[in-house]
Design an enzyme around this catalytic site. Structure first.
Site, PDB file in Angstrom:
ATOM      1  N   ARG A 112      11.864  -0.070 -67.018  1.00  0.00           N
ATOM      2  CA  ARG A 112      11.471   0.610 -68.216  1.00  0.00           C
ATOM      3  C   ARG A 112      11.367   0.353 -69.253  1.00  0.00           C
ATOM      4  NH1 ARG A 112      13.265   6.536 -70.374  1.00  0.00           N
ATOM      5  NH2 ARG A 112      12.210   6.830 -68.077  1.00  0.00           N
ATOM      6  N   HIS A 139       3.859   7.228 -66.362  1.00  0.00           N
ATOM      7  CA  HIS A 139       5.289   7.900 -65.949  1.00  0.00           C
ATOM      8  C   HIS A 139       5.198   8.426 -64.542  1.00  0.00           C
ATOM      9  CE1 HIS A 139       9.824   8.417 -65.978  1.00  0.00           C
ATOM     10  NE2 HIS A 139       9.959   9.065 -67.074  1.00  0.00           N
ATOM     11  N   GLN A 142       7.680  10.541 -62.840  1.00  0.00           N
ATOM     12  CA  GLN A 142       8.295  11.529 -63.599  1.00  0.00           C
ATOM     13  C   GLN A 142       7.200  12.965 -62.732  1.00  0.00           C
ATOM     14  OE1 GLN A 142      11.281  13.215 -66.051  1.00  0.00           O
ATOM     15  NE2 GLN A 142       9.401  14.414 -65.544  1.00  0.00           N
ATOM     16  N   ASP A 230       5.169  17.304 -74.208  1.00  0.00           N
ATOM     17  CA  ASP A 230       6.208  16.476 -74.193  1.00  0.00           C
ATOM     18  C   ASP A 230       6.481  16.083 -76.073  1.00  0.00           C
ATOM     19  OD1 ASP A 230       8.306  14.394 -73.893  1.00  0.00           O
ATOM     20  OD2 ASP A 230       6.267  13.239 -73.041  1.00  0.00           O
ATOM     21  N   CYS A 270       8.765  17.209 -69.333  1.00  0.00           N
ATOM     22  CA  CYS A 270       9.662  15.634 -68.628  1.00  0.00           C
ATOM     23  C   CYS A 270      11.409  15.748 -69.087  1.00  0.00           C
ATOM     24  CB  CYS A 270       8.838  14.847 -68.907  1.00  0.00           C
ATOM     25  SG  CYS A 270       8.777  14.111 -70.851  1.00  0.00           S
ATOM     26  N   ARG A 298      14.174  14.604 -59.876  1.00  0.00           N
ATOM     27  CA  ARG A 298      13.293  13.440 -60.115  1.00  0.00           C
ATOM     28  C   ARG A 298      14.639  11.880 -58.824  1.00  0.00           C
ATOM     29  NH1 ARG A 298      12.491  10.581 -65.322  1.00  0.00           N
ATOM     30  NH2 ARG A 298      12.479   9.061 -63.808  1.00  0.00           N
TER      31      ARG A 298
END
Ligand code: CP
Ligand code: NVA
Length: 311
Positions: A112, A139, A142, A230, A270, A298
Site C-alpha cells: 500500500r 484500489h 477493494q 467514499d 469501502c 475483502r
C-alpha cells in the site's frame, strides 16, 4: 465455477490493476472468493502451507492489513508486516532493492503506497508476485470485494447501473475499470475539479463500457441499482481540505438522494466512513447498506487472489 487459470511460466503472477488483468481471470477470482465465503474447500486444505507474504504499508490500514493477515493464516501461510517508518525503505533504500531482497525471503508481496510508480517498480524488480493494496490511483482488491458483494445480494452485475457520488478518487478508478470487465454502466457524479481518472475512463469505454460523468448527483443516482461513495479526503490528499469539503457537500449520500435510486438499490462504501460527511448515519446503518459484507468480502476475495498469485 470456472476452471483455474494457469499463470504464465517463469513470470510472477502479479495482481496490480484491473485494467491489466483478463476478465476470465477476474471472474475466476470472484467465483473462488464466493466459494470461500460459503465455506467450500475449493482450493484444498491449507493450500499456502509454509508460504509467507510481506505486507508493506506506507499508509495506514485496518481492513487491508487484517484481512490479508487472517486470509494468509487461514490458507496455511504467514505474514511479515513492514511499516515504512520502521524499515530502510523509510530511510531511502530503493523500492527496487527492497523488491530484490524481499523476493529472497517471502513468496509474495502486498504494498500500500501513494505513488503508483512504486508499485510498478516493485513488480518489475520482484521475482515473486506483487499485489496492489491501494495506491493514490487505484484500489483493485477493494473493488473485487465490492463486485462480489453486489453479486452476493443481487446476482450478476452485468447490465446494472452503479452510481458513484463524490470524489473521483482511487476507488472510483478501480470501479470504472471493473465496469470495463463486467458489463455494467457506471455513472459518476463528481465536482469538475475532482473528476475520475481519464485513463481509466478511456480504457473502460474502449472495452465497451458505458461510463457517464455528470455534475448532478441526482442525475447519476436516478434508477441506479447501487449507490457508492467514499471519503471526501483520501489518505495523502494535500491542499485545502476545507475547500474540498465545501465542493463535496452537494454529493452527500443521504435519504433524499437514495430515494431517487431503485427501491432495491444497495449502498456501498469501502470504509472507513465519515458519518455526516459523504454519507449520513441513516444510510450507512440503514437497510440498503451492505458495507459490512463488503468489508468481510475483502477477506474472501483476497484469499482467492493469494492462492491464484502463489499457485
Ligand atoms: N477499505 C480499506 O482499504 O480499508 P483500510 O484502509 O482500513 O485498509
Ligand atoms: N480513497 C480512500 C480509500 C481508503 C480505503 C483513500 O485512499 O484514503
Amino acid at each position: 465455477m470456472t476452471a483455474p487459470l494457469k499463470p504464465v511460466p517463469g513470470r510472477p503472477t502479479h495482481f496490480l490493476d484491473l485494467d491489466g488483468l483478463d476478465t476470465a481471470v477476474l471472474r475466476h477470482l470472484l467465483d473462488v472468493g464466493a466459494a470461500y465465503r460459503r465455506g467450500e474447500d475449493v482450493t484444498g486444505h491449507k493450500p499456502l502451507d509454509g508460504k509467507m507474504l510481506a505486507l508493506i504499508f506506507e499508509k495506514p490500514s485496518t481492513r487491508t492489513r487484517v484481512s490479508f493477515e487472517v486470509g494468509m493464516r487461514q490458507l496455511g501461510g504467514g505474514v511479515v508486516v513492514l511499516n515504512s517508518d520502521g524499515t530502510q525503505l523509510g530511510r531511502g533504500e530503493s523500492i527496487a532493492d527492497t523488491a530484490r531482497v524481499l523476493s529472497r525471503y517471502v513468496d509474495a508481496i502486498m504494498i500500500r503506497t501513494g505513488d503508483a510508480r512504486k508499485l510498478l517498480d516493485l513488480a518489475a524488480n520482484a521475482t515473486v508476485p506483487v499485489i496492489n493494496g491501494l495506491t493514490n490511483d487505484t484500489h483493485p482488491c477493494q473493488v473485487m470485494a465490492d463486485i462480489m458483494t453486489f453479486e452476493q445480494h443481487r446476482g450478476s452485475v452485468a447490465g446494472k447501473v452503479v452510481a458513484w457520488c463524490g470524489d473521483g478518487n482511487n476507488v472510483a478508478a478501480s470501479w470504472i475499470q471493473a465496469a470495463g470487465h463486467f458489463g455494467f454502466e457506471m455513472r459518476l457524479a463528481c465536482p469538475p475539479m475532482l473528476r475520475p481518472s481519464a485513463t481509466a475512463v478511456t480504457w473502460a469505454r474502449a472495452k465497451g463500457a458505458r461510463i457517464e460523468i455528470v455534475e448532478d448527483p441526482a442525475v447519476a443516482v436516478r434508477d441506479a441499482d447501487c449507490v457508492v461513495t467514499d471519503t471526501w479526503v483520501s489518505m495523502g490528499d494535500s491542499g485545502d481540505t476545507e475547500q474540498r469539503r465545501r465542493l463535496l457537500i452537494p454529493y452527500q449520500v443521504n435519504r433524499a438522494l437514495m430515494a431517487l435510486a431503485r427501491p432495491e438499490a444497495l449502498f456501498m462504501h469501502c470504509l472507513p466512513a465519515h458519518r455526516g460527511e459523504e454519507v449520513t448515519e441513516e444510510v450507512l446503518d440503514g437497510p440498503q447498506s451492505v458495507v459490512w459484507d463488503e468489508a468481510e468480502n475483502r477477506l474472501h476475495v483476497q484469499k482467492s487472489i493469494l492462492t491464484w498469485c502463489m499457485a
